[in-house]
Design an enzyme around this catalytic site. Structure first.
Site, mmCIF file in Angstrom:
data_model
loop_
_atom_site.group_PDB
_atom_site.id
_atom_site.type_symbol
_atom_site.label_atom_id
_atom_site.label_comp_id
_atom_site.label_asym_id
_atom_site.label_seq_id
_atom_site.Cartn_x
_atom_site.Cartn_y
_atom_site.Cartn_z
ATOM 1 C CE1 TYR A 57 -37.357 18.533 6.917
ATOM 2 C CE2 TYR A 57 -36.459 16.251 6.602
ATOM 3 C CZ TYR A 57 -36.919 17.511 6.989
ATOM 4 O OH TYR A 57 -36.929 16.958 8.469
ATOM 5 C CG HIS A 118 -42.345 17.415 8.853
ATOM 6 N ND1 HIS A 118 -42.311 17.937 7.761
ATOM 7 C CD2 HIS A 118 -41.778 17.058 9.754
ATOM 8 C CE1 HIS A 118 -40.432 17.784 8.389
ATOM 9 N NE2 HIS A 118 -40.966 17.767 9.529
#
Length: 269
Positions: A57, A118
């Site tokens: 992010y 992730h």
């Protein structure tokens, strides 16, 4: 706030705030980081203490800044971040260690409550190797708990077989039209807490109509009905909103319970 207990014994709030477009120009996932903490400040004022970010992010530093500036003790927060399942992060032990230490620095903290892989990749032994390095950080209490995101049964089976520390969480896509029941049931059976990312995304107009009708007797919105449904089946939810009002609404789901008929209607969406 309600909590679930992780395999480590730590408590995780059942609602967290997603952050993947926070602190970015035009609120765009791919936008440049501008350091704006407005939405995070609103979320903290509204009562959020669980924040979900990730290396990919690019805004761990924005989340860390908002928490540091809040004046609220660090231990009152539950912070999740994630290491990408791609090069260079998964290439060797030193890269994994660097990723964790970079996350700690960006978040302005000496520990992270939950750290996830992730995404899986097509190398089960490589996944285990990354996991073994993350386990060392748990032993040092730098990472309070570790888990995974977007893992399927095959990958979880292999990881559980070879892990010393069982995954605490599997964060998966789950929303009306794709509740992902199989992944969630697998997690529950194996004492892994399931988390739903994007719980309010991709909701069709037809589903919104049904959910709105269900919510009317409870005086709740379609979004609140979705979130309530998820937490009633012991799924942690990570909604995200750039609206102060909707952020507050997403937290306002602890004063009602869905009846069995309504839960069945929701499950069939």
């Amino acid at each position: 706030m309600d909590y679930l207990t992780l395999v480590t014994g730590n408590k995780i709030p059942v609602i967290g705030s997603g952050t993947n477009t926070f602190g970015k120009e035009n609120r765009d996932y791919n936008g440049n980081i501008n350091g704006d903490t407005t939405e995070l400040e609103w979320a903290i004022e509204n009562g959020y203490r669980h924040f979900d970010t990730a290396i990919s992010y690019r805004n761990e530093s924005v989340v860390g800044k908002a928490i540091a500036q809040s004046g609220i003790p660090r231990e009152k927060f539950f912070i999740t971040s994630k290491i990408p399942g791609s090069e260079p992060y998964n290439s060797n032990e030193e890269e994994v260690k660097k990723a964790v230490n970079d996350s700690l620095e960006a978040l302005q903290t000496d520990y992270i409550d939950l750290y996830l892989i992730h995404h899986p990749w097509d190398d089960l032994d490589g996944i285990v190797a990354v996991w073994k390095t993350l386990e060392k950080f748990v032993d040092e209490k730098t990472l309070k708990a570790i888990g995974v995101s977007n893992f399927k049964t095959k990958e979880l089976d292999y990881l559980i077989e070879h892990a010393t520390i069982k995954p605490a969480v599997n964060q998966v896509e789950s929303h009306p039209g794709h509740w992902n029941d199989e992944a969630i049931q697998y997690a529950v059976i194996h004492n892994i807490v399931p988390e739903a990312w994007g719980p309010l995304t991709r909701v069709s107009d037809e589903a919104k109509k049904v959910l709105t009708e269900i919510g009317e007797p409870y005086h709740k919105t379609w979004a609140q009905v979705i979130l309530r449904y998820q937490i009633e089946r012991n799924v942690v939810v990570i909604p995200k909103s750039h609206s102060r009002v909707r952020q507050a609404q997403n937290l306002d789901i602890f004063d009602f319970e869905l009846n069995p008929e309504d839960r069945l209607k929701i499950a069939e969406l």
